[in-house]
Design a protein around this motif. Structure first.
Motif, PDB file in Angstrom:
ATOM      1  N   THR A 120       0.808  -1.224   0.000  1.00 55.01           N
ATOM      2  CA  THR A 120       0.000   0.000   0.000  1.00 55.01           C
ATOM      3  C   THR A 120       0.837   1.268   0.000  1.00 55.01           C
ATOM      4  O   THR A 120       0.355   2.325  -0.406  1.00 55.01           O
ATOM      5  CB  THR A 120      -0.946   0.001   1.218  1.00 55.01           C
ATOM      6  OG1 THR A 120      -1.865   1.083   1.097  1.00 55.01           O
ATOM      7  CG2 THR A 120      -0.179   0.138   2.520  1.00 55.01           C
ATOM      8  N   HIS A 128      -3.532  -1.025  -1.962  1.00 53.27           N
ATOM      9  CA  HIS A 128      -3.942  -1.538  -0.653  1.00 53.27           C
ATOM     10  C   HIS A 128      -4.804  -2.776  -0.837  1.00 53.27           C
ATOM     11  O   HIS A 128      -5.812  -2.750  -1.552  1.00 53.27           O
ATOM     12  CB  HIS A 128      -4.734  -0.469   0.103  1.00 53.27           C
ATOM     13  CG  HIS A 128      -5.140  -0.879   1.479  1.00 53.27           C
ATOM     14  ND1 HIS A 128      -6.291  -1.605   1.730  1.00 53.27           N
ATOM     15  CD2 HIS A 128      -4.550  -0.678   2.683  1.00 53.27           C
ATOM     16  CE1 HIS A 128      -6.398  -1.822   3.029  1.00 53.27           C
ATOM     17  NE2 HIS A 128      -5.347  -1.276   3.631  1.00 53.27           N
ATOM     18  N   ASP A 171      -7.648  -5.061  -0.160  1.00 58.93           N
ATOM     19  CA  ASP A 171      -8.953  -4.852   0.459  1.00 58.93           C
ATOM     20  C   ASP A 171      -9.706  -6.148   0.726  1.00 58.93           C
ATOM     21  O   ASP A 171     -10.548  -6.202   1.627  1.00 58.93           O
ATOM     22  CB  ASP A 171      -9.836  -3.968  -0.431  1.00 58.93           C
ATOM     23  CG  ASP A 171      -9.220  -2.604  -0.686  1.00 58.93           C
ATOM     24  OD1 ASP A 171      -8.621  -2.044   0.250  1.00 58.93           O
ATOM     25  OD2 ASP A 171      -9.340  -2.106  -1.819  1.00 58.93           O
ATOM     26  N   LYS A 172      -9.423  -7.164  -0.061  1.00 56.39           N
ATOM     27  CA  LYS A 172     -10.223  -8.385   0.032  1.00 56.39           C
ATOM     28  C   LYS A 172      -9.386  -9.594  -0.363  1.00 56.39           C
ATOM     29  O   LYS A 172      -8.566  -9.520  -1.284  1.00 56.39           O
ATOM     30  CB  LYS A 172     -11.435  -8.287  -0.899  1.00 56.39           C
ATOM     31  CG  LYS A 172     -12.335  -9.517  -0.920  1.00 56.39           C
ATOM     32  CD  LYS A 172     -13.324  -9.478  -2.082  1.00 56.39           C
ATOM     33  CE  LYS A 172     -14.303  -8.333  -1.933  1.00 56.39           C
ATOM     34  NZ  LYS A 172     -15.338  -8.377  -3.014  1.00 56.39           N
ATOM     35  N   SER A 178      -6.849  -1.851  -4.066  1.00 53.87           N
ATOM     36  CA  SER A 178      -7.257  -0.553  -4.593  1.00 53.87           C
ATOM     37  C   SER A 178      -6.070   0.406  -4.633  1.00 53.87           C
ATOM     38  O   SER A 178      -5.150   0.324  -3.818  1.00 53.87           O
ATOM     39  CB  SER A 178      -8.388   0.040  -3.754  1.00 53.87           C
ATOM     40  OG  SER A 178      -7.993   0.146  -2.396  1.00 53.87           O
ATOM     41  N   THR A 224      -3.723   3.466  -4.114  1.00 59.55           N
ATOM     42  CA  THR A 224      -3.514   4.380  -2.984  1.00 59.55           C
ATOM     43  C   THR A 224      -2.284   5.254  -3.212  1.00 59.55           C
ATOM     44  O   THR A 224      -1.258   5.087  -2.546  1.00 59.55           O
ATOM     45  CB  THR A 224      -3.343   3.598  -1.669  1.00 59.55           C
ATOM     46  OG1 THR A 224      -2.253   2.650  -1.844  1.00 59.55           O
ATOM     47  CG2 THR A 224      -4.598   2.857  -1.275  1.00 59.55           C
ATOM     48  N   SER A 227      -5.472  -4.480   8.171  1.00 60.27           N
ATOM     49  CA  SER A 227      -6.129  -4.901   6.931  1.00 60.27           C
ATOM     50  C   SER A 227      -5.941  -6.385   6.659  1.00 60.27           C
ATOM     51  O   SER A 227      -6.865  -7.056   6.161  1.00 60.27           O
ATOM     52  CB  SER A 227      -5.603  -4.086   5.750  1.00 60.27           C
ATOM     53  OG  SER A 227      -4.192  -4.173   5.649  1.00 60.27           O
TER      54      SER A 227
END
Length: 752
Positions: A72, A215, A217-218, A235, A237, A311
Motif C-alpha cells: 500500500t 492496498h 482490500d479483500k 485498490s 492508494t 487490513s
C-alpha cells in the motif's frame, strides 16, 4: 500442537457442494469468484513488503516460485525500514558463534515458552518451536542476501529468571549495520533500512515484481468460509504530500508494475502471504483487546511512513480466520507493547523519529525534544500528577515503568456534566516545563521542533494561561483546570525545596518549575509492537475458527499471533518459514515443507539447561535490568554468585544509536576478513592513547599447527610496528593476508 488436517474433510465438503450445485444447474463454486477477471498473477502473492514479506519473497524465489508484492505504501520496507534494525535472533546464529555464545534451537524454544516471564508464558508452542528451528537458518539467509551486522557482541537484558520480562538466557540482540544505506524516510541513521534495502535489492535482481501504492482490500476464497484462497483485490492508494501534486515514488524501480487502475485483482497460484505488519494503527481493532488504547495513542512506531491498519487480519477474518495471542495485546504484564516517547511535544515521538531531512517531513512536522525528568512533571488532562516521572524514564520494560503506563491509562476519572455519570480516560498526558529548563537543555522551543500548529505543544506566560490554552486532543470537552495545574506545580516545587516527593517518590527533584514562559508538551506513550494477530500453524498457514487450516493462505510477522517478542528476528524468521511453506503447497493448498531443525544448524545439547526441577534456576539473583553484552551479563551473574556486590546500573544498548555511540566511545575495535585459509578471521584491537595495546583473535578456522602460530607472530609484529603493513609469515600467506586485512579494518574504525 498440530492443527486438524482438513484435507479429507475439505474434499468431501467440496464434493458435496458441487453435487448440490450441479443438481441446481448453477455450476460448482462461488459465482462471486468464478468469474473474476485477473489483472496479474504469480505463484506467491505477498501482501506487504516489510520485515516479514521481504524474506518470505526471497525464500519463495529461491525455491522456484514467481513472486508478486502488493504494498500500500509508495516504497518498500514497512515498519522494519524505520526501526532501529534490531535483529533479536538466537538458536546459534553465526554472530553468536563468532562471539562464543552457546545457544541452540532447544534453548531458544525453552526460553520462549516458560512461564517465568510475560514475553514467554503466552506463546504458542508450535509457533515458537518452528521459529526456534529456523531462526539461525533465516539469519544466515538474510546475511547471504546482503544484510550486514555491527561488530558488536550480542546483548541481553535481565534474564527472566532474574525478574525481567525478557525471556532470553543468553545474548541474542544484534543490530544491522547501516553504514551503506541512507534512511531517506526518517532523515536519521535508523538502521532498519540496513535490513530492508539489501533484501529489496536482492529481490529485484532475482525477478520479484512490486505493485506499489495498492492496498489489499479483500481476499478471494472459493466460497466465503470454505475452499481454497485464490488471490486478492487491491485498490489504488497514491501518496501525495501536503502542498504537492505528484505522488511519491520508490527509490528502486526495477520490477515495479506501473498501474493507476482504481481496482486490481491479483491471482495467487500457490499461496497468499499476509505480511501487513499488524493492527496497532486501527483504534477499533486494538480496543477490542484493551479498551484503554484509545485515539490519543496516535504516535505509533513506524508512522507516518508505515501504518499498521489491521487490513490483513480483517480480510482474513472475513473468510473465517481466527486470532491468536490476544492476551499479549494488553499493556498488562510489561513487555514491548508500550514505550515511553523518546521525544515530547510532537506526535511521532517514537525512537529518533523523523528529522527535517526526511522525505515525509511534511507529514511528521516536528522533531520533538528529549525529556529531562529532573526539570519536568507529567500531568493528566486536568493538570494533576498521577505517578513518578522517574519511572517513565526508567528501565524498559520494568515493573515500575509498567506501573506508570497503567496509571496514565486511567489517570482521569471525571463527571464532566455533573449528572452522576463519571467517565474514565487515559490521555493525552502533558509534560510541564518552564523557560529555565529550555535554556538549561538548549531546547529550541519553536514550530518544527515542537508542534504548536497541530496541538501537540502549548505555550503561555503563566501557568493559569497555559491550562486555559491546552486543548486535550480527541477529548476536547475535558478542560485542564488552571487551579489544579497551579496547585500541582506549587506542590511539586515544595517537594524540590525539601528534597522529597511526598506524593509519588520521585528522586530526580533537580529543579523547580517557576520561570515563564511555560510549556505543555505532548507526552503520550507510543504503541510499540503488535503482539497478537492471526492464528497460524508451524508453517505459518492460517487457521480458521474451527481449528482447520485455510488452504493457500499464510501469514507472517506482526500480523501473525503466536509469539510475544520484540525485534526483527521473529518477524524475519516467520516470513522465511511462510515463503518456504507457500511454495510447498500440495494440490489441496496445504503446506508440505518440513519445519524440523536442519541438522547443519543444530546447536549443542541443551537438555541439561531445560530441566524444570531446579528451584535455583528460577531464583531472582539480583542482576540489573539494563541491557548488557552477553559477557558483561555473565560476569555480573558470576559476581553475584560469588557474593560480590554489583553495580545497580549498567550499559544501556537498547537503541541503535546507543550501540554505535558505545562502540565509538570505547577503545576496542573489531575487524574481519573472509579471505583466510579457513574462511573468516575476526580480531579485536584495544587502543589506548593512540597506540595498539592488545590484539585478540575472536574467530578463525585456520589450519592447526600453521594458522594459529602465524597469527601469533603477526600479532607480535603488529604491536611492534603499530601498523597493518606486516611481513607475510612463510607457509601461511593466506592467513597472513587475511589477518592484515582484518587489522587494517579495525585500525580504520579506530581512526588510526
Amino acid at each position: 500442537m498440530k492443527f486438524l488436517d482438513n484435507r479429507f474433510l475439505s474434499k468431501i465438503a467440496i464434493l458435496s457442494v458441487c453435487l448440490g450445485v450441479i443438481l441446481m444447474v448453477v455450476g460448482c463454486g462461488n459465482s462471486g469468484t468464478k468469474n473474476i477477471k485477473w489483472d496479474y498473477q504469480a505463484d506467491v502473492v505477498i501482501i506487504g513488503a516489510g520485515g516479514a514479506g521481504l524474506p518470505a519473497g526471497l525464500k519463495a524465489l529461491e525455491d522456484g516460485a514467481s513472486v508478486l508484492f502488493v504494498e500500500t505504501n509508495w516504497d518498500v520496507g514497512g515498519h522494519a525500514a524505520v526501526s532501529e534494525g534490531q535483529l533479536h535472533s538466537g538458536g546459534g546464529t553465526v554472530s553468536q558463534q563468532e562471539w562464543g555464545i552457546d545457544d541452540s534451537a532447544d534453548l531458544y524454544y525453552f526460553d520462549h515458552t516458560r512461564g517465568g516471564a510475560p514475553d514467554a508464558r503466552y506463546n504458542d508452542r508450535a509457533y515458537a518451536r518452528s521459529v526456534a528451528n529456523s531462526m539461525a537458518e533465516s539469519y544466515d539467509f538474510i546475511l547471504k542476501n546482503g544484510v550486514k551486522v555491527l561488530d558488536i557482541e550480542p546483548m541481553v537484558r535481565s534474564y527472566y529468571r532474574d525478574g525481567g520480562t525478557d525471556p532470553d538466557s543468553v545474548g541474542r540482540m544484534t543490530y544491522a549495520d547501516s553504514a551503506d544505506w541512507v534512511n531517506e524516510y526518517t532523515g536519521t541513521t535508523a538502521a532498519g533500512v540496513a535490513v530492508t534495502r539489501p533484501l529489496e535489492k536482492s529481490l529485484r535482481e532475482k525477478g520479484a515484481k512490486f505493485l506499489l501504492n495498492y492496498h489489499m482490500d479483500k481476499i478471494y476464497r472459493e466460497d466465503v468460509l470454505s475452499g481454497k484462497v485464490l488471490g486478492v483485490q487491491a485498490s489504488y492508494t497514491p501518496h501525495v504530500l501536503p502542498g504537492e501534486t505528484t505522488p511519491l515514488t520508490s527509490l528502486m524501480s526495477e520490477g515495479n508494475i506501473e498501474s493507476t487502475k482504481q481496482m486490481l485483482n491479483i491471482k495467487a497460484n500457490k499461496g497468499v502471504i499476509i505480511a501487513t505488519g499488524g493492527s496497532t494503527g486501527n483504534v477499533a481493532f486494538r480496543t477490542m483487546f484493551d479498551a484503554r488504547l484509545g485515539p490519543e495513542y496516535d504516535g505509533l512506531g513506524g508512522m507516518p511512513f508505515s501504518d499498521q491498519d489491521a487490513s490483513g487480519e480483517i480480510a482474513a477474518m472475513e473468510i473465517g480466520a481466527a486470532l491468536a495471542s490476544l492476551s499479549s495485546y494488553q499493556m498488562l504484564d510489561g513487555g514491548a507493547q508500550m514505550k515511553a516517547p523518546s521525544r515530547i511535544g510532537c506526535q511521532y515521538g517514537y525512537g529518533r523519529g523523523f528529522m527535517r531531512d526526511s522525505k515525509i517531513w511534511a507529514l511528521s512536522r516536528a522533531t520533538g525534544i528529549e525529556m529531562d525528568y529532573g526539570s519536568m512533571i507529567i500531568v493528566n488532562m486536568l493538570g494533576a500528577r498521577f505517578g513518578n516521572e522517574d519511572d517513565y524514564g526508567g528501565v524498559f520494560p520494568g515493573v515500575a515503568y509498567q506501573e506508570f503506563l497503567n496509571n496514565a491509562a486511567s489517570s482521569v476519572f471525571i463527571d464532566p456534566d455533573g449528572d452522576g455519570n463519571a467517565e474514565c480516560y487515559g490521555g493525552p498526558i502533558w509534560a510541564i516545563v518552564d523557560d529555565a529548563a529550555a535554556k538549561r537543555n538548549d531546547w529550541v522551543m519553536e514550530q518544527g521542533v515542537l508542534d504548536f500548529d497541530n496541538g501537540y505543544a502549548f505555550k503561555a506566560d503563566t501557568l493559569e494561561e497555559l491550562a486555559q490554552k491546552v486543548v486535550n486532543k480527541y477529548y476536547e470537552h475535558i478542560k485542564m483546570d488552571p487551579k489544579t495545574l497551579v496547585d500541582t506545580v506549587n506542590r511539586y516545587n515544595n517537594f524540590v525545596a525539601v528534597g522529597k516527593d511526598g506524593d509519588w517518590g520521585k528522586k530526580s527533584l533537580d529543579y523547580p518549575i517557576r520561570t515563564g514562559p511555560f510549556y505543555a508538551l505532548w507526552a503520550v506513550s507510543n504503541i510499540h509492537d503488535t503482539l497478537a494477530g492471526l492464528r497460524v500453524d508451524e508453517n505459518m498457514q492460517v487457521v480458521d475458527l474451527h481449528g482447520k487450516l485455510i488452504p493457500n493462505l499464510f501469514c507472517a510477522g506482526e500480523a501473525s499471533g503466536g509469539m510475544r517478542v520484540h525485534g526483527l528476528g521473529r518477524v524475519i524468521t516467520s516470513g522465511y518459514i511462510a515463503g518456504r511453506a507457500a511454495v510447498s503447497v500440495d494440490k489441496d493448498g496445504f503446506a508440505t515443507a518440513s519445519t524440523s531443525l536442519d541438522k547443519m544448524y543444530a546447536g549443542s545439547e541443551t537438555s541439561g539447561m531445560t530441566k524444570t526441577d531446579k528451584a535455583a534456576y528460577y531464583s531472582q539473583r539480583g542482576s540489573t535490568m539494563m541491557t548488557k553484552t552477553h559477557s558483561e551479563k555473565e560476569a555480573e551473574l558470576a559476581a553475584i554468585a560469588s557474593g560480590k556486590s554489583t553495580a545497580a546500573t549498567g550499559s544501556s544498548f537498547t537503541s541503535y544509536a546507543n550501540v554505535v555511540a558505545a562502540a565509538a566511545s570505547g577503545n576496542m575495535f573489531v575487524g574481519a576478513s573472509d579471505k583466510g585459509m579457513g574462511g573468516t578471521i575476526r580480531l579485536q584491537i584495544t587502543v589506548e592513547n593512540g597506540k595498539i595495546t592488545a590484539i585478540k583473535i575472536i574467530k578463525h578456522n585456520e589450519t592447526p599447527g600453521i594458522g594459529p602460530e602465524a597469527m601469533e607472530k603477526l600479532t607480535a609484529q603488529a604491536l611492534q610496528k603499530q601498523s597493518a603493513e606486516l611481513d607475510v609469515v612463510s607457509g601461511a600467506t593466506m592467513t597472513s593476508n587475511a589477518f592484515m586485512e582484518a587489522l587494517a579494518l579495525a585500525l580504520k574504525k579506530a581512526a588510526m
